[in-house]
Design a protein around this motif. Structure first.
Motif, PDB file in Angstrom:
ATOM      1  N   ASP A   1       0.829  -1.219   0.000  1.00  0.00           N
ATOM      2  CA  ASP A   1       0.000   0.000   0.000  1.00  0.00           C
ATOM      3  C   ASP A   1       0.864   1.270   0.000  1.00  0.00           C
ATOM      4  N   LEU A   2       2.126   1.126  -0.293  1.00  0.00           N
ATOM      5  CA  LEU A   2       3.131   2.193  -0.456  1.00  0.00           C
ATOM      6  C   LEU A   2       3.461   2.965   0.824  1.00  0.00           C
ATOM      7  N   ARG A   3       2.439   3.337   1.587  1.00  0.00           N
ATOM      8  CA  ARG A   3       2.636   4.055   2.856  1.00  0.00           C
ATOM      9  C   ARG A   3       3.402   5.364   2.690  1.00  0.00           C
ATOM     10  N   LEU A   4       3.081   6.066   1.655  1.00  0.00           N
ATOM     11  CA  LEU A   4       3.666   7.400   1.482  1.00  0.00           C
ATOM     12  C   LEU A   4       2.910   8.383   2.368  1.00  0.00           C
ATOM     13  N   ILE A   5       3.554   9.509   2.667  1.00  0.00           N
ATOM     14  CA  ILE A   5       2.888  10.517   3.495  1.00  0.00           C
ATOM     15  C   ILE A   5       2.247  11.523   2.541  1.00  0.00           C
ATOM     16  N   GLU A   6       0.939  11.419   2.433  1.00  0.00           N
ATOM     17  CA  GLU A   6       0.192  12.176   1.414  1.00  0.00           C
ATOM     18  C   GLU A   6       0.372  13.687   1.554  1.00  0.00           C
ATOM     19  N   GLU A   7       0.568  14.160   2.768  1.00  0.00           N
ATOM     20  CA  GLU A   7       0.624  15.608   2.993  1.00  0.00           C
ATOM     21  C   GLU A   7       1.977  16.199   2.601  1.00  0.00           C
ATOM     22  N   LEU A   8       2.967  15.352   2.349  1.00  0.00           N
ATOM     23  CA  LEU A   8       4.311  15.873   2.042  1.00  0.00           C
ATOM     24  C   LEU A   8       4.571  15.855   0.540  1.00  0.00           C
ATOM     25  N   THR A   9       5.638  16.553   0.152  1.00  0.00           N
ATOM     26  CA  THR A   9       5.991  16.598  -1.269  1.00  0.00           C
ATOM     27  C   THR A   9       6.789  15.339  -1.624  1.00  0.00           C
ATOM     28  N   VAL A  10       7.065  15.211  -2.916  1.00  0.00           N
ATOM     29  CA  VAL A  10       7.815  14.055  -3.419  1.00  0.00           C
ATOM     30  C   VAL A  10       9.182  13.973  -2.738  1.00  0.00           C
ATOM     31  N   ILE A  11       9.919  15.088  -2.730  1.00  0.00           N
ATOM     32  CA  ILE A  11      11.288  15.046  -2.199  1.00  0.00           C
ATOM     33  C   ILE A  11      11.280  14.832  -0.681  1.00  0.00           C
ATOM     34  N   GLN A  12      10.290  15.398  -0.003  1.00  0.00           N
ATOM     35  CA  GLN A  12      10.219  15.180   1.458  1.00  0.00           C
ATOM     36  C   GLN A  12       9.953  13.707   1.758  1.00  0.00           C
ATOM     37  N   ASN A  13       9.131  13.067   0.926  1.00  0.00           N
ATOM     38  CA  ASN A  13       8.879  11.644   1.116  1.00  0.00           C
ATOM     39  C   ASN A  13      10.142  10.823   0.838  1.00  0.00           C
ATOM     40  N   ILE A  14      10.842  11.202  -0.223  1.00  0.00           N
ATOM     41  CA  ILE A  14      12.068  10.453  -0.550  1.00  0.00           C
ATOM     42  C   ILE A  14      13.092  10.641   0.572  1.00  0.00           C
ATOM     43  N   ASN A  15      13.211  11.865   1.058  1.00  0.00           N
ATOM     44  CA  ASN A  15      14.145  12.123   2.168  1.00  0.00           C
ATOM     45  C   ASN A  15      13.783  11.317   3.414  1.00  0.00           C
ATOM     46  N   SER A  16      12.495  11.064   3.601  1.00  0.00           N
ATOM     47  CA  SER A  16      12.112  10.330   4.811  1.00  0.00           C
ATOM     48  C   SER A  16      12.693   8.912   4.815  1.00  0.00           C
ATOM     49  N   GLY A  17      13.116   8.443   3.648  1.00  0.00           N
ATOM     50  CA  GLY A  17      13.792   7.131   3.598  1.00  0.00           C
ATOM     51  C   GLY A  17      15.109   7.133   4.343  1.00  0.00           C
ATOM     52  N   SER A  18      15.734   8.316   4.459  1.00  0.00           N
ATOM     53  CA  SER A  18      17.045   8.348   5.129  1.00  0.00           C
ATOM     54  C   SER A  18      16.938   8.850   6.570  1.00  0.00           C
ATOM     55  N   LEU A  19      15.739   8.845   7.141  1.00  0.00           N
ATOM     56  CA  LEU A  19      15.578   9.316   8.532  1.00  0.00           C
ATOM     57  C   LEU A  19      16.415   8.508   9.519  1.00  0.00           C
ATOM     58  N   GLY A  20      16.649   7.252   9.184  1.00  0.00           N
ATOM     59  CA  GLY A  20      17.445   6.389  10.076  1.00  0.00           C
ATOM     60  C   GLY A  20      18.869   6.880  10.255  1.00  0.00           C
ATOM     61  N   ARG A  21      19.344   7.663   9.294  1.00  0.00           N
ATOM     62  CA  ARG A  21      20.731   8.160   9.371  1.00  0.00           C
ATOM     63  C   ARG A  21      20.791   9.562   9.969  1.00  0.00           C
ATOM     64  N   HIS A  22      19.646  10.119  10.296  1.00  0.00           N
ATOM     65  CA  HIS A  22      19.632  11.519  10.757  1.00  0.00           C
ATOM     66  C   HIS A  22      18.852  11.674  12.054  1.00  0.00           C
ATOM     67  N   ASN A  23      19.020  12.856  12.678  1.00  0.00           N
ATOM     68  CA  ASN A  23      18.325  13.099  13.955  1.00  0.00           C
ATOM     69  C   ASN A  23      17.022  13.885  13.759  1.00  0.00           C
ATOM     70  N   LEU A  24      16.400  14.220  14.882  1.00  0.00           N
ATOM     71  CA  LEU A  24      15.103  14.896  14.844  1.00  0.00           C
ATOM     72  C   LEU A  24      15.181  16.273  14.184  1.00  0.00           C
ATOM     73  N   ILE A  25      16.286  16.977  14.426  1.00  0.00           N
ATOM     74  CA  ILE A  25      16.428  18.325  13.839  1.00  0.00           C
ATOM     75  C   ILE A  25      16.383  18.225  12.317  1.00  0.00           C
ATOM     76  N   TRP A  26      17.078  17.205  11.797  1.00  0.00           N
ATOM     77  CA  TRP A  26      17.082  16.984  10.346  1.00  0.00           C
ATOM     78  C   TRP A  26      15.666  16.681   9.869  1.00  0.00           C
ATOM     79  N   ALA A  27      14.957  15.864  10.669  1.00  0.00           N
ATOM     80  CA  ALA A  27      13.583  15.491  10.302  1.00  0.00           C
ATOM     81  C   ALA A  27      12.700  16.734  10.218  1.00  0.00           C
ATOM     82  N   ILE A  28      12.869  17.650  11.185  1.00  0.00           N
ATOM     83  CA  ILE A  28      12.056  18.871  11.181  1.00  0.00           C
ATOM     84  C   ILE A  28      12.486  19.775  10.019  1.00  0.00           C
ATOM     85  N   GLY A  29      13.806  19.811   9.778  1.00  0.00           N
ATOM     86  CA  GLY A  29      14.322  20.582   8.634  1.00  0.00           C
ATOM     87  C   GLY A  29      13.718  20.091   7.323  1.00  0.00           C
TER      88      GLY A  29
END
Lengths: 529, 245
Positions: free
Chosen positions: B85-113
């Protein structure tokens, strides 16, 4: 026995609560004394001749500014504190921290008590504890509002689709980053809508607290009414009316724009800067208005009651009568508030009539219920009916607006089909427009009962009945043991009514044929007021 | 080659019947595995056991010797999933969704950025190119995309995770025939593809047996059990019949 197909349908059920008006009016008319009728007439006539004395205008304008600044500060604090508490009280936030899941229950219990008590009760309590201080009004609004914001945020967080968050967490993101990335974007538009409703409520709350002596436009209204200077009272009422009208229109525009789409990047940071800027500006504003907002709160020494005194207080009240009267006020006021708008609309469902009703409803929303009660007391004696009518007509103004908005936002194809099939104006309105809204309208009415039960304290004080009146009496005599017992009863009643209304809402909002929630009066849109 | 995943006697029960029953499985690094089976055969359940979403009712599921559902955040980054079911975040843009794939390598500040649009991730853009989406789409909302475009954003997000194991649940169901080949080529390529690292091991569930030729191994599932598990070149028509009958 109810047979299938013979039970009352929702559109009819929505009209029935209006019956509450009959016992209320009959009791009021029984006690009517002619002496006050001319005063009421003077009040009505004064609406066309508000005082234009520069000094009066200056006073009213100063009061209005104090109310706005107080409301804005309270609103900012309660939105921030409420958002934090909402996140902390949600299960979804703690789900990823296996051993800390119990904390959501702790935070939930923590927010359930403050929201059960009306801001006026907090205001009166704090006034006794700290004396007259601008912070009393701010804190009195912040306590229940933070808890209400927290509850809505928590409910919304739980109802969102959590699968994207799970997906990101499973891919190695930290739970907190996944939570913010996956859920916060969906929460921003919801919180903007809800925040706009809360701002309107904060303004009404700040006005109401002013009626009880905490400053601002409410105090001006109270003083002018007490001295029967209706022309001066109308100067303040018109100013407040213009402000509320402007705010309602602005907020409706924001909600409309934001319903289409919201760009998080362009919206979030500027939005936060504007809110923080306004917050700081309000402090300066109050200082300029010579309201000493920077003064510290000093608690008056009080002696906490001993357990013996508490037990004595428990046995000293006629509970049955107090609770019965409080619940009666709530039932009658809810009946008036829920039942009358559809009755008023079906009489003449034309555009001109709807516009006229809309003006009337705006006016009813404008006057704080204690002032309506005081106006009614010009012609009658204190009773449950006076309290119920004052509370009922204020909430009628809110329910009327919601019903009108709901009817206007829906597709009117069925209405046109009814008209083209030869149905009469009222029949087409009932079948083609109102029937679609009726269930969600009733569900919202059930939620309104929650709000009204909290507000019974406000009119009880004036109407001389129920727990509100007893609370005022006990507070005035510094009977802290009695105050504690009454507040405990209030919490108990409010929680009970909340549970019943939740169940009614759940039953009404689920369409068994579609297992879908009706979206027009959906909780995340209108549970907010 | 070394064993990275071990499933020992894994069973999952649901609604009175087995969704998976006594699964034994070893997966070596660099394998390209196709999972075949009818709807309800257990493909999605198996993928959810492999990514730690489902905990086996009995048996053990291990990633490099560690129980999968107990893996630390850092280790979970090694397993990437493309959800059905893909589980994309509908409210975010394409690049923000792609970036969310690398959240494991970054901290919360990066996530908010990232939420505020401050993150400009070159690797994310390369991932977007790899799945054949133009850079013009990076600031589009997910809600504006077609089903196939959403699928490709989900794949780009997965690639941006830089995982070792790729789990894909019906990854080509929304794609047109030309894109099916491109995406399968991407999943099956070893090493780098369009300047991005492709996970070295892949398990892909499919509903079309005609697409298995480029996989190294095929696992057939039926009613929660493995019916066959062998090299692609040894798969016979009878094997395929046995799972679709």
């Amino acid at each position: 026995m109810t047979e299938k197909g013979k039970s009352l349908s929702a559109p009819i059920l929505a009209f029935l609560p209006a019956i509450a008006l009959i016992p209320v009016l009959s009791e009021i008319f029984k006690e009517v004394h002619g002496g006050g009728l001319h005063l009421l007439g003077k009040f009505a006539l004064a609406s066309f001749q508000p005082s234009l004395d520069p000094l009066i205008i200056q006073h009213a304008f100063r009061g209005l500014q104090i109310t706005i600044a107080t409301a804005l500060i309270s609103w900012t604090i309660s939105m921030c504190a409420g958002s934090l508490l909402g996140v902390l009280s949600s299960n979804v936030f703690w789900r990823s921290y296996r051993n800390l899941g119990w904390l959501s229950s702790v935070f939930n219990s923590l927010i359930s008590i403050p929201r059960s008590i009306h801001e006026l009760v907090w205001g009166l309590l704090l006034l006794q504890l700290f004396g007259l201080n601008p912070w009393v009004a701010i804190v009195a609004i912040c306590i229940p509002y933070s808890a209400l914001v927290a509850r809505v945020l928590r409910d919304q967080l739980e109802s969102l689709d959590h699968r994207p968050m799970v997906a990101i967490t499973k891919n190695g993101a930290s739970p907190i980053s996944a939570f913010f990335t996956a859920l916060m974007p969906a929460m921003v538009p919801i919180m903007t809508t809800y925040g706009s409703y809360r701002l309107e409520c904060a303004l009404r709350g700040a006005t109401l607290l002013g009626v009880f002596g905490l400053g601002g436009i409410g105090t001006e209204l109270q003083l002018t009414l007490q001295s029967l200077e209706f022309n001066e009272m109308w100067t303040s009422l018109w100013m407040l009316g213009v402000l509320m009208f402007g705010l309602e229109k602005t907020m409706a525009q924001i909600r409309k724009r934001q319903a289409k789409s919201i760009n998080l990047q362009k919206f979030l940071l500027p939005g936060l800067f504007i809110i923080m800027g306004l917050f700081i500006l309000c402090f300066l504003w109050l200082q300029i208005l010579e309201v000493d907002i920077l003064s510290t709160l000093r608690m008056h020494p009080i002696t906490l009651p001993q357990s013996k005194e508490l037990i004595k207080a428990i046995y000293s009240f006629k509970y049955f009568e107090l609770i019965f009267n409080t619940l009666l006020i709530m039932v009658l006021a809810t009946g008036i508030a829920v039942g009358l708008p559809p009755v008023m609309l079906i009489l003449f469902p034309t555009k001109k009539w709807v516009t006229a009703l809309n003006i009337l409803w705006s006016f009813l929303r404008l006057i704080p219920p204690p002032l309506s009660a005081l106006l009614l007391l010009l012609i009658t004696t204190p009773s449950v009916s006076v309290a119920a009518l004052a509370l009922g007509i204020h909430n009628l103004g809110i329910m009327g607006r919601l019903l009108k908005e709901g009817l206007e936002s829906q597709n009117n194809a069925q209405h046109q089909a009814m008209l083209s099939a030869g149905a009469g104006m009222r029949g087409a309105w009932l079948y083609g427009l109102f029937s679609k809204q009726s269930k969600s309208y009733l569900a919202y009415g059930a939620y309104r009962a929650d709000v009204i039960v909290r507000e019974t304290s406000v009119v009880g004080v004036i109407g001389g009945v129920g727990l509100g009146w007893q609370l005022q009496e006990s507070l005035s005599s510094f009977g802290w043991s009695e105050v504690i017992v009454i507040i405990a009863i209030y919490i108990f009643i409010t929680r009970g009514v909340e549970t019943v209304s939740n169940n009614i809402r759940k039953t009404l909002l689920i369409d068994p044929t579609k297992t879908q929630i009706n979206n027009v009066f959906q909780p995340n849109r209108f549970v907010f007021q | 080659m070394r064993t990275i995943v071990e499933l020992r006697n894994v069973s999952i029960k649901g609604k009175g019947q087995y969704r998976l029953k006594n699964i034994h499985l070893n997966i070596e690094s660099q394998e390209r595995i196709a999972l075949l089976g009818k709807s309800g055969a257990g493909k999605t359940t198996l993928i959810q056991v492999l990514n730690g979403t489902l905990v086996p009712d009995c048996g053990e599921a291990k990633w490099k010797g560690l129980e999968i559902h107990r893996l630390s955040q850092r280790k979970r980054q090694s397993i990437g999933t493309l959800w059905q079911d893909l589980r994309l975040i509908e409210e975010l843009t394409v690049i923000q969704n792609i970036n969310s794939g690398s959240l494991g390598r970054h901290n919360l500040i990066w996530a908010i950025g990232n939420l505020l649009g401050f993150i400009d991730n070159e690797h994310g853009l390369n991932c977007l190119s790899a799945v054949g989406l133009s850079n013009e789409k990076i600031h589009s909302s997910i809600m504006e995309l077609s089903g196939g475009q959403k699928q490709r954003v989900a794949i780009a997000r997965l690639l941006n995770q830089k995982s070792e194991l790729l789990l894909a649940d019906e990854p080509i169901s929304n794609l047109d025939p030309v894109l099916v080949d491109d995406i399968l080529n991407l999943f099956l390529s070893s090493g780098r593809y369009y300047s991005i690292d492709v996970p070295e091991t892949a398990i892909v569930s499919l509903h079309r047996p005609d697409l298995i030729h480029n996989f190294s191994r095929v696992i057939g599932l039926k009613e929660g059990q493995i019916v066959f598990d062998q090299s692609t070149k040894n798969i016979s028509k009878e094997d395929l019949k046995s799972i679709y009958q």
